[in-house]
Design a protein around this motif. Structure first.
Motif, mmCIF file in Angstrom:
data_model
loop_
_atom_site.group_PDB
_atom_site.id
_atom_site.type_symbol
_atom_site.label_atom_id
_atom_site.label_comp_id
_atom_site.label_asym_id
_atom_site.label_seq_id
_atom_site.Cartn_x
_atom_site.Cartn_y
_atom_site.Cartn_z
ATOM 1 N N LEU A 222 0.816 -1.217 0.000
ATOM 2 C CA LEU A 222 0.000 0.000 0.000
ATOM 3 C C LEU A 222 0.848 1.265 0.000
ATOM 4 C CD1 LEU A 222 -2.831 -0.995 2.533
ATOM 5 C CD2 LEU A 222 -2.828 -1.159 0.039
ATOM 6 N N ASP A 223 2.140 1.133 -0.216
ATOM 7 C CA ASP A 223 3.001 2.312 -0.250
ATOM 8 C C ASP A 223 2.543 3.274 -1.337
ATOM 9 O OD1 ASP A 223 4.507 1.338 1.784
ATOM 10 O OD2 ASP A 223 6.240 0.757 0.547
ATOM 11 N N GLY A 224 2.452 4.568 -0.973
ATOM 12 C CA GLY A 224 2.062 5.594 -1.937
ATOM 13 C C GLY A 224 0.568 5.758 -2.095
ATOM 14 N N ILE A 225 -0.225 4.950 -1.392
ATOM 15 C CA ILE A 225 -1.687 5.046 -1.487
ATOM 16 C C ILE A 225 -2.215 5.700 -0.217
ATOM 17 C CG2 ILE A 225 -3.849 3.761 -1.707
ATOM 18 C CD1 ILE A 225 -2.299 1.596 -3.176
ATOM 19 N N GLU A 226 -3.020 6.731 -0.374
ATOM 20 C CA GLU A 226 -3.582 7.440 0.778
ATOM 21 C C GLU A 226 -4.687 6.608 1.418
ATOM 22 O OE1 GLU A 226 -5.454 11.825 1.973
ATOM 23 O OE2 GLU A 226 -5.107 11.298 -0.135
ATOM 24 N N ILE A 227 -4.635 6.513 2.751
ATOM 25 C CA ILE A 227 -5.659 5.801 3.514
ATOM 26 C C ILE A 227 -6.252 6.775 4.528
ATOM 27 C CG2 ILE A 227 -6.171 3.859 5.036
ATOM 28 C CD1 ILE A 227 -3.707 2.443 3.909
ATOM 29 N N LEU A 228 -7.570 6.939 4.489
ATOM 30 C CA LEU A 228 -8.274 7.789 5.454
ATOM 31 C C LEU A 228 -9.027 6.881 6.412
ATOM 32 C CD1 LEU A 228 -9.669 10.578 3.078
ATOM 33 C CD2 LEU A 228 -7.533 10.549 4.398
ATOM 34 N N ASP A 229 -8.691 6.950 7.680
ATOM 35 C CA ASP A 229 -9.244 6.032 8.686
ATOM 36 C C ASP A 229 -10.631 6.484 9.123
ATOM 37 O OD1 ASP A 229 -9.435 3.946 10.488
ATOM 38 O OD2 ASP A 229 -8.442 5.078 12.105
ATOM 39 N N GLU A 230 -11.650 5.663 8.814
ATOM 40 C CA GLU A 230 -13.018 5.912 9.271
ATOM 41 C C GLU A 230 -13.688 4.542 9.449
ATOM 42 O OE1 GLU A 230 -15.767 6.652 10.960
ATOM 43 O OE2 GLU A 230 -14.990 8.636 10.437
ATOM 44 N N PRO A 231 -13.701 4.019 10.665
ATOM 45 C CA PRO A 231 -14.171 2.657 10.904
ATOM 46 C C PRO A 231 -15.662 2.444 10.652
ATOM 47 C CG PRO A 231 -12.773 3.410 12.711
ATOM 48 C CD PRO A 231 -13.091 4.611 11.869
ATOM 49 N N VAL A 232 -16.480 3.490 10.712
ATOM 50 C CA VAL A 232 -17.934 3.341 10.532
ATOM 51 C C VAL A 232 -18.268 3.499 9.053
ATOM 52 C CG1 VAL A 232 -20.201 4.210 11.180
ATOM 53 C CG2 VAL A 232 -18.322 4.226 12.861
ATOM 54 N N ALA A 233 -18.914 2.483 8.459
ATOM 55 C CA ALA A 233 -19.134 2.448 7.003
ATOM 56 C C ALA A 233 -19.901 3.667 6.507
ATOM 57 C CB ALA A 233 -19.853 1.167 6.609
ATOM 58 N N ARG A 234 -20.995 4.042 7.182
ATOM 59 C CA ARG A 234 -21.805 5.151 6.675
ATOM 60 C C ARG A 234 -21.033 6.474 6.756
ATOM 61 N NH1 ARG A 234 -23.931 7.961 10.926
ATOM 62 N NH2 ARG A 234 -23.911 6.909 12.947
ATOM 63 N N LEU A 235 -20.175 6.598 7.741
ATOM 64 C CA LEU A 235 -19.361 7.809 7.849
ATOM 65 C C LEU A 235 -18.225 7.797 6.832
ATOM 66 C CD1 LEU A 235 -19.169 8.241 11.736
ATOM 67 C CD2 LEU A 235 -20.714 9.352 10.104
ATOM 68 N N ALA A 236 -17.733 6.613 6.500
ATOM 69 C CA ALA A 236 -16.725 6.513 5.439
ATOM 70 C C ALA A 236 -17.315 6.975 4.109
ATOM 71 C CB ALA A 236 -16.230 5.075 5.325
ATOM 72 N N ALA A 237 -18.588 6.634 3.862
ATOM 73 C CA ALA A 237 -19.245 7.088 2.634
ATOM 74 C C ALA A 237 -19.401 8.600 2.628
ATOM 75 C CB ALA A 237 -20.603 6.405 2.488
ATOM 76 N N VAL A 238 -19.747 9.173 3.775
ATOM 77 C CA VAL A 238 -19.859 10.636 3.880
ATOM 78 C C VAL A 238 -18.506 11.283 3.593
ATOM 79 C CG1 VAL A 238 -20.269 12.548 5.482
ATOM 80 C CG2 VAL A 238 -21.794 10.558 5.495
#
Length: 463
Positions: A222-238
């Protein structure tokens, strides 16, 4: 095809016959499956010797089999049986070359009804000798006339339309894509595969620990790929929808979450991705044996669409077809019948949509309906029913009367006709890539390719 043999008593020394044959990529695939010889030197899109090029060399015994076609069909023809054959191979044949196979009678053996023939195969361009040899066969003693039109045909399960779409999309800049909850192997693997094909540049939004654990299970980096941590699925969609508003993402891609959870923030009237048209879903299907991609809509979002919604379904389908290179899409609006029946509401809607297209309320394509499934896609069926139309028998976009029908058509094509299906939601500000949990790698790649091509057209090519 009508074949008629020449009996032993009708043959003379010097008699000759020949057949022309275009060697195709499908020929090589059929021969590989039939013979069990999977040597990559003979598969059109594989590099068999490590030189960085696909060789697509026709197997020598495939070339030799072209001699048997002349013997069995023409000279001596039906009833002929091989006794001996030798070959000398002088050059190689390749997919895309036209070959001519020729046999010439050199000796007759009355006591055994055997015939000796000189055999050769040449590449027509340049008159290059590919193969020469000698055959000995038992010639038929009885006259036979036979029509072979009832011989079962073959459809090669290749997805040539998706391969072309991938080739076109890979030439575009990678599409920045917010991938929502890629927390299991298929969803994360599909996004990473699309990245390797330069279709998308993913931003992974979801439970970061699960994403990294899944990547470890895949052996993926996953090097070079941005990861945004949001464990709750509906909030990840937001958060993913917000990335679009910020201009950081130009597409959304469904991962391991429910479709409703993905689309709800996209449909939010204040902060979502609405642009004045209903969200509608389109399956782009690559059906083996069909000469063009087939778009099925709506099969995933609008359950029982009214006429106004169907207008958007049709217009979105036309817009996507144009993005795929279909200049004037032909849209068949489906019903159970091809005539207007006041007791069948879908036939009324189809007729109205057709007239609305005639009046310019739907633009960019040819729309006709009502059409039954058979006369929408099969020209013979349309002619049998006496339907005169630029769409009937030639439809590239099929508009189902409701979600049940659309979903059944798409699933039947996938699981019975071995089609691949790419899924996209249209009507939003950006394409929304909607994959099924059952989708394989080709379906996921094709969905990303379709999204990239559609974005390129509607944005004028801007990344």
């Amino acid at each position: 095809m009508l074949i008629e043999n020449r009996t032993f008593d009708e043959l003379s020394v010097g008699d000759t016959a020949e057949l022309k044959r275009l060697c195709t990529q499908d020929d090589l695939i059929v021969f590989a499956n039939m013979s069990g010889n999977h040597n990559p030197m003979h598969i059109a899109d594989l590099d068999g010797d490590g030189d960085g090029r696909a060789e697509a060399i026709a197997p020598s015994m495939f070339v030799g089999s072209l001699i048997s076609a002349v013997l069995g069909n023409l000279l001596p023809g039906a009833g002929t049986l091989y006794r001996e054959q030798n070959f000398v191979f002088h050059a190689r044949a390749h997919a895309g070359e036209e070959l001519i196979s020729r046999v010439t009678v050199t000796a007759l053996h009355p006591e055994t009804s055997r015939v000796t023939l000189a055999t050769e195969v040449r590449r027509i361009e340049g008159d290059v000798l590919i193969l020469s040899g000698v055959a000995e066969v038992e010639a038929p003693r009885h006259k036979i006339r036979l029509n072979t039109h009832d011989l079962p045909g073959l459809i090669v399960q290749r997805h040539r339309h998706f391969e072309k779409l991938l080739e076109k999309a890979e030439a575009l800049p990678s599409l920045p894509t917010a991938v929502v909850c890629p927390e299991e192997e298929k969803s994360l693997g599909g996004a990473l595969l699309a990245r390797r094909h330069r279709l998308i540049e993913p931003i992974l939004v979801g439970d970061a620990a699960k994403i990294r654990s899944t990547a470890e299970a895949l052996g993926a980096d996953l090097d070079g790929i941005e990861i945004l941590d949001e464990p709750v699925a509906r909030l990840a969609a937001v958060r993913a929808v917000a990335l679009v508003a910020e201009g950081r993402a130009r597409a959304l891609m469904k991962g391991h979450l429910h479709t409703d959870d993905l689309l709800r923030p996209a449909l939010d009237k204040a902060t979502g991705l609405r642009m004045g048209r209903r969200f509608t879903h389109v399956f782009v299907m690559d059906v083996p044996g069909l000469a063009h991609p087939l778009l099925i809509t709506d099969a995933a979002i609008n359950i029982a669409p009214d006429l106004k919604t169907k207008m958007d379904i049709v217009q979105n389908g036309i817009d996507l077809a144009r993005s795929l290179g279909i200049e004037l899409p032909k849209v068949g609006v489906l019903s159970a019948v091809e005539v207007v029946n006041p007791d069948i509401p879908s036939s009324l809607d189809a007729a109205l949509l057709s007239k609305m297209a005639d009046r310019g309320q739907i633009t960019g394509g040819l729309v006709d309906g009502p059409l039954a499934m058979d006369n929408a896609i099969d020209l013979g069926a349309a002619k049998t029913k006496g339907i005169t139309s630029a769409v009937a028998g030639r439809a590239e976009v099929l508009v189902a009367p409701n979600l049940d029908a659309g979903n059944m058509i798409a699933k039947q094509l996938t699981f019975i006709s071995h089609a691949e299906g790419a899924g996209l939601v249209l009507g939003a500000k950006v394409p929304i890539i909607l994959n099924s949990r059952a989708d394989n790698d080709m379906a996921r790649l094709a969905s990303c390719a379709v999204a990239a091509l559609h974005h390129a057209r509607i944005s004028g090519g801007a990344a």
